[in-house]
Write an enzyme that holds these catalytic residues in place. Structure first.
Site, PDB file in Angstrom:
ATOM      1  N   LYS A 169       0.853  -1.195   0.000  1.00 50.42           N
ATOM      2  CA  LYS A 169       0.000   0.000   0.000  1.00 50.42           C
ATOM      3  C   LYS A 169       0.880   1.234   0.000  1.00 50.42           C
ATOM      4  O   LYS A 169       1.554   1.533   0.979  1.00 50.42           O
ATOM      5  CB  LYS A 169      -0.913   0.053   1.220  1.00 50.42           C
ATOM      6  CG  LYS A 169      -1.989   1.107   1.028  1.00 50.42           C
ATOM      7  CD  LYS A 169      -2.542   1.684   2.305  1.00 50.42           C
ATOM      8  CE  LYS A 169      -1.809   2.867   2.820  1.00 50.42           C
ATOM      9  NZ  LYS A 169      -1.858   4.082   1.973  1.00 50.42           N
ATOM     10  N   GLY A 177       7.202   4.755   8.036  1.00 50.77           N
ATOM     11  CA  GLY A 177       6.267   5.861   8.245  1.00 50.77           C
ATOM     12  C   GLY A 177       6.420   6.419   9.646  1.00 50.77           C
ATOM     13  O   GLY A 177       7.494   6.322  10.254  1.00 50.77           O
ATOM     14  N   SER A 178       5.325   6.945  10.164  1.00 50.86           N
ATOM     15  CA  SER A 178       5.407   7.642  11.451  1.00 50.86           C
ATOM     16  C   SER A 178       5.258   6.669  12.621  1.00 50.86           C
ATOM     17  O   SER A 178       4.678   5.584  12.488  1.00 50.86           O
ATOM     18  CB  SER A 178       4.301   8.687  11.523  1.00 50.86           C
ATOM     19  OG  SER A 178       3.045   8.028  11.498  1.00 50.86           O
ATOM     20  N   THR A 238       1.578   5.666  13.462  1.00 54.11           N
ATOM     21  CA  THR A 238       1.022   4.560  12.675  1.00 54.11           C
ATOM     22  C   THR A 238       1.687   3.240  13.073  1.00 54.11           C
ATOM     23  O   THR A 238       1.013   2.210  13.185  1.00 54.11           O
ATOM     24  CB  THR A 238       1.207   4.830  11.162  1.00 54.11           C
ATOM     25  OG1 THR A 238       0.636   6.090  10.861  1.00 54.11           O
ATOM     26  CG2 THR A 238       0.552   3.767  10.320  1.00 54.11           C
ATOM     27  N   GLY A 239       2.990   3.284  13.309  1.00 56.74           N
ATOM     28  CA  GLY A 239       3.708   2.074  13.730  1.00 56.74           C
ATOM     29  C   GLY A 239       3.062   1.431  14.946  1.00 56.74           C
ATOM     30  O   GLY A 239       2.890   0.207  15.027  1.00 56.74           O
ATOM     31  N   GLU A 275      10.153   1.012  10.350  1.00 56.95           N
ATOM     32  CA  GLU A 275      11.198   2.010  10.065  1.00 56.95           C
ATOM     33  C   GLU A 275      10.521   3.354  10.261  1.00 56.95           C
ATOM     34  O   GLU A 275       9.714   3.759   9.425  1.00 56.95           O
ATOM     35  CB  GLU A 275      11.696   1.909   8.619  1.00 56.95           C
ATOM     36  CG  GLU A 275      11.959   0.508   8.106  1.00 56.95           C
ATOM     37  CD  GLU A 275      13.224  -0.078   8.669  1.00 56.95           C
ATOM     38  OE1 GLU A 275      14.081   0.699   9.133  1.00 56.95           O
ATOM     39  OE2 GLU A 275      13.352  -1.303   8.675  1.00 56.95           O
ATOM     40  N   CYS A 291      13.775  10.799   6.052  1.00 50.31           N
ATOM     41  CA  CYS A 291      13.726  10.251   7.416  1.00 50.31           C
ATOM     42  C   CYS A 291      15.036  10.488   8.154  1.00 50.31           C
ATOM     43  O   CYS A 291      15.040  10.752   9.344  1.00 50.31           O
ATOM     44  CB  CYS A 291      13.375   8.782   7.388  1.00 50.31           C
ATOM     45  SG  CYS A 291      14.490   7.802   6.398  1.00 50.31           S
ATOM     46  N   GLU A 311       9.819  15.271  15.133  1.00 52.50           N
ATOM     47  CA  GLU A 311      10.188  15.329  13.725  1.00 52.50           C
ATOM     48  C   GLU A 311       9.304  16.348  13.004  1.00 52.50           C
ATOM     49  O   GLU A 311       8.088  16.277  13.099  1.00 52.50           O
ATOM     50  CB  GLU A 311       9.976  13.948  13.124  1.00 52.50           C
ATOM     51  CG  GLU A 311      10.479  13.830  11.729  1.00 52.50           C
ATOM     52  CD  GLU A 311      10.342  12.412  11.213  1.00 52.50           C
ATOM     53  OE1 GLU A 311       9.281  11.804  11.437  1.00 52.50           O
ATOM     54  OE2 GLU A 311      11.286  11.927  10.585  1.00 52.50           O
TER      55      GLU A 311
HETATM   56  P1  NAD Z   1       2.304   7.904   8.070  1.00 50.84           P
HETATM   57  O1  NAD Z   1       2.616   6.973   9.178  1.00 50.84           O
HETATM   58  O2  NAD Z   1       1.192   8.853   8.257  1.00 50.84           O
HETATM   59  O3  NAD Z   1       1.975   7.106   6.742  1.00 50.84           O
HETATM   60  C1  NAD Z   1       2.800   6.095   6.259  1.00 50.84           C
HETATM   61  C2  NAD Z   1       1.941   5.044   5.581  1.00 50.84           C
HETATM   62  O4  NAD Z   1       1.114   4.434   6.566  1.00 50.84           O
HETATM   63  C3  NAD Z   1       1.022   5.611   4.510  1.00 50.84           C
HETATM   64  O5  NAD Z   1       0.928   4.692   3.443  1.00 50.84           O
HETATM   65  C4  NAD Z   1      -0.300   5.685   5.238  1.00 50.84           C
HETATM   66  O6  NAD Z   1      -1.426   5.624   4.387  1.00 50.84           O
HETATM   67  C5  NAD Z   1      -0.220   4.464   6.120  1.00 50.84           C
HETATM   68  N1  NAD Z   1      -1.116   4.528   7.284  1.00 50.84           N
HETATM   69  C6  NAD Z   1      -1.568   5.612   7.942  1.00 50.84           C
HETATM   70  N2  NAD Z   1      -2.397   5.242   8.935  1.00 50.84           N
HETATM   71  C7  NAD Z   1      -2.480   3.898   8.912  1.00 50.84           C
HETATM   72  C8  NAD Z   1      -3.185   2.937   9.693  1.00 50.84           C
HETATM   73  N3  NAD Z   1      -3.990   3.281  10.700  1.00 50.84           N
HETATM   74  N4  NAD Z   1      -3.018   1.626   9.389  1.00 50.84           N
HETATM   75  C9  NAD Z   1      -2.195   1.243   8.392  1.00 50.84           C
HETATM   76  N5  NAD Z   1      -1.535   2.113   7.604  1.00 50.84           N
HETATM   77  C10 NAD Z   1      -1.658   3.431   7.867  1.00 50.84           C
HETATM   78  O7  NAD Z   1       3.651   8.648   7.725  1.00 50.84           O
HETATM   79  P2  NAD Z   1       3.879   9.750   6.607  1.00 50.84           P
HETATM   80  O8  NAD Z   1       3.491  11.041   7.221  1.00 50.84           O
HETATM   81  O9  NAD Z   1       3.312   9.371   5.316  1.00 50.84           O
HETATM   82  O10 NAD Z   1       5.438   9.621   6.408  1.00 50.84           O
HETATM   83  C11 NAD Z   1       6.329  10.364   7.104  1.00 50.84           C
HETATM   84  C12 NAD Z   1       6.953   9.550   8.210  1.00 50.84           C
HETATM   85  O11 NAD Z   1       7.689   8.446   7.668  1.00 50.84           O
HETATM   86  C13 NAD Z   1       7.963  10.346   8.954  1.00 50.84           C
HETATM   87  O12 NAD Z   1       7.809  10.114  10.323  1.00 50.84           O
HETATM   88  C14 NAD Z   1       9.292   9.814   8.456  1.00 50.84           C
HETATM   89  O13 NAD Z   1      10.367   9.997   9.271  1.00 50.84           O
HETATM   90  C15 NAD Z   1       8.991   8.400   8.246  1.00 50.84           C
HETATM   91  N6  NAD Z   1       9.966   7.817   7.331  1.00 50.84           N
HETATM   92  C16 NAD Z   1      10.864   6.902   7.833  1.00 50.84           C
HETATM   93  C17 NAD Z   1      11.838   6.332   7.023  1.00 50.84           C
HETATM   94  C18 NAD Z   1      12.814   5.313   7.564  1.00 50.84           C
HETATM   95  O14 NAD Z   1      13.424   4.591   6.782  1.00 50.84           O
HETATM   96  N7  NAD Z   1      12.976   5.188   8.853  1.00 50.84           N
HETATM   97  C19 NAD Z   1      11.873   6.687   5.672  1.00 50.84           C
HETATM   98  C20 NAD Z   1      10.957   7.628   5.188  1.00 50.84           C
HETATM   99  C21 NAD Z   1       9.995   8.169   6.032  1.00 50.84           C
END
Ligand code: NAD
Length: 494
Positions: free
Chosen positions: A188, A241-242, A245-246, A264, A299, A398
């Site tokens: 996704k 992602g964030s 969400t993790g 991650e 990130c 962040e």
């Molecule tokens: P996000 O967590 O909002 O979204 C990431 C993904 O998760 C998207 O596809 C989103 O649709 C999905 N998502 C959101 N809510 C969800 C749920 N309840 N259940 C399942 N999936 C869900 O993050 P973002 O704002 O899109 O991305 C930015 C974040 O990603 C920042 O915190 C950044 O640091 C991090 N990031 C980390 C790395 C790394 O390698 N560590 C790399 C790039 C980005």
């Protein structure tokens, strides 16, 4: 770079996107779509299926069937390697077209996007393809009379959920090792960065990935992402992602089938400059790129600058010069050093940090404002905030925008304490000509990667992953296979 080609691609019509499920292009089960807004001008340019839980479930079912009937994992290493190498070649052959499509959706400057997106995805897929026929099992040193074999088997169906900043690079970090291991995948993409992933998945099918092995379902995290996380049929969840969400994904795994969850997450990475840095001019140049490229939506961005007090003012001055000299704007101009912020929402969130820092009396040394508003796009000036206190929100959370928080320090011990003073632990850098100090700092800083006298650029040969609330598990390098392979013991009485 072929500027004429970019000019023709920048406004080329993009047909409504569709999911890729079981090798077929499909609309959402209820036909719903949402508009894809370009951060370049704030205007819609195509539509995306607003996926339903049923869409996610049919993709998972397709991946499950493809895994269970062995159409991919049973193919044999040579054949799988050939398909993946062909796929990498096709991504590379179409790199500019794919990069422009991605930039129109997510706003990254094209010079970076071309390298970091299709070309890096092709390199990643090739790297893992080449490893397929080099993954040996083990023979354990058992007592005589028994034979202990350790098999490495594909873990099953992988759910991959990724963010918008580098969809192809991060997507390939999951797809490369997962598919090379023999798993099937349901991916996704982020709501605001799906087009280029759909395109490379299509190329994967043309290269010979059997239907059902790689499925892409677009839509919101709350619907499609959650359905993947809650599924009883997904064995591994690979997420970037964030942290918020993790956390939800860990809960979903606990509620459902205890699937393995690899996270991650974000960072608040310290970039530490000692007065004895070998070259402060170089340090300033690299540090500016380390926070401002892709408008800080990286990130591992070096978003906290810790500078030894005796060089603080001079170093900040150098950085300001770089920040002001950066060309910010149209991401499809090859001269642009920082493109657009991905969405209005992300721009607003970033500006809120600045408003708060201002109200606390912190010094906005440069930037701090939206620019090029007349274009309708989402642009922000590279911003440096000095006099930040360690517990300020801007020093702890962040921002994921072009914002650098600066703090002075007096001693090495204080630098370490400041560096480790957040919940995160993704990346860091130390600038010093003192070899012993460099090694001491590498040991003491809590982070997945510590750069010395540089920032960023760590290649595929080394792992990337965080500690603390920056996550667990690693992308890149051969270590990434650990996420997608299970160990199975055969204990044989001879
Ligand atoms: P996000 O967590 O909002 O979204 C990431 C993904 O998760 C998207 O596809 C989103 O649709 C999905 N998502 C959101 N809510 C969800 C749920 N309840 N259940 C399942 N999936 C869900 O993050 P973002 O704002 O899109 O991305 C930015 C974040 O990603 C920042 O915190 C950044 O640091 C991090 N990031 C980390 C790395 C790394 O390698 N560590 C790399 C790039 C980005």
């Amino acid at each position: 770079m072929d500027t004429a080609r970019i000019a023709s691609l920048r406004s080329a019509p993009v047909p409504p996107a569709r999911h890729l499920i079981d090798g077929e292009h499909l609309d959402a089960s209820d036909g719903a779509t949402y508009q894809v807004i370009s951060p370049i001008d704030g205007k819609p340019f195509t539509t995306m299926p607003a996926g339903t839980a049923a869409d996610a479930q049919s993709a998972i079912a397709a991946a499950r069937t493809a895994f269970d009937d062995g159409r991919w994992r049973g193919m044999g290493p040579k054949a799988r390697k050939t398909v993946m190498l062909r796929w990498a070649d096709q991504i590379e052959a179409n790199a500019l077209e794919i990069a422009v499509l991605g930039v129109r959706e997510n706003g990254t400057e094209i010079a970076m996007a071309l390298k970091a997106e299709p070309l890096s995805a092709a390199a990643t897929i090739r790297y893992y393809a080449e490893a397929i026929d080099k993954l040996n099992g083990e023979i354990a040193p058992t007592e005589p009379g028994t034979l202990g074999l350790v098999h490495r088997e594909p873990a099953g169906v992988v759910g991959a959920i990724i963010p918008w900043n580098f969809p192809l690079m991060i997507g390939a970090w999951k797809l490369g090792p997962a598919l090379a291991a023999g798993c099937s995948v349901v991916l996704k993409p982020a709501e605001t960065a799906s087009l280029s992933l759909l395109r490379i998945a299509e190329l994967g099918h043309e290269a010979g990935l059997p239907p059902g092995v790689l499925n892409i379902v677009t839509g919101t995290g709350a619907v499609v992402g959650a359905a993947i996380a809650e599924s009883m049929q997904v064995d591994v969840l690979a997420f970037t992602g964030s942290g918020a969400t993790g956390r939800k994904l860990l809960e979903a795994a606990a509620r459902s089938n205890l699937k393995r969850v690899y996270l991650e997450l974000g960072g608040k990475s310290p970039n530490i400059v000692f007065a004895d840095a070998p070259d402060l001019d170089e340090a300033a140049k690299v540090s500016a790129a380390g926070i401002f490229r892709n408008s800080g939506q990286v990130c591992v961005a070096g978003s906290r600058l810790l500078v030894e007090r005796q060089v603080h003012d001079a170093f900040v001055e150098k950085l300001v010069a770089h920040a002001r000299a950066m060309k910010v704007g149209d991401p499809l101009d090859p001269e642009t050093a920082a493109g657009a912020i991905n969405s209005q929402r992300q721009l607003d969130q970033t500006l809120n940090f600045i408003t708060e820092a201002r109200s606390l009396g912190r010094k906005i040394v440069t930037g701090g404002n939206r620019i090029h508003e007349e274009t309708g796009g989402f642009y922000m000036a590279p911003t440096i905030v000095a006099g930040v206190e360690p517990n300020d929100r801007i020093a702890q959370q962040e921002v994921f925008g072009p914002v650098l928080a600066v703090m002075p320090f007096e001693t090495e011990e204080e630098a370490v304490a400041l560096a480790n003073g957040t919940d995160y632990g993704l990346a860091a850098a130390v600038w010093t000509a003192n070899l012993s100090r460099a090694h001491r700092m590498v040991r003491q800083i809590r982070a997945g990667v510590v750069h010395v006298n540089t920032y960023g650029g760590a290649d595929l040969t080394v792992p990337l992953g965080g500690v603390g609330q920056s996550g667990n598990g690693h992308d890149k390098s051969l270590h990434a296979f650990d996420k997608y392979l299970d160990l199975k013991t055969a204990w044989i009485k001879l």
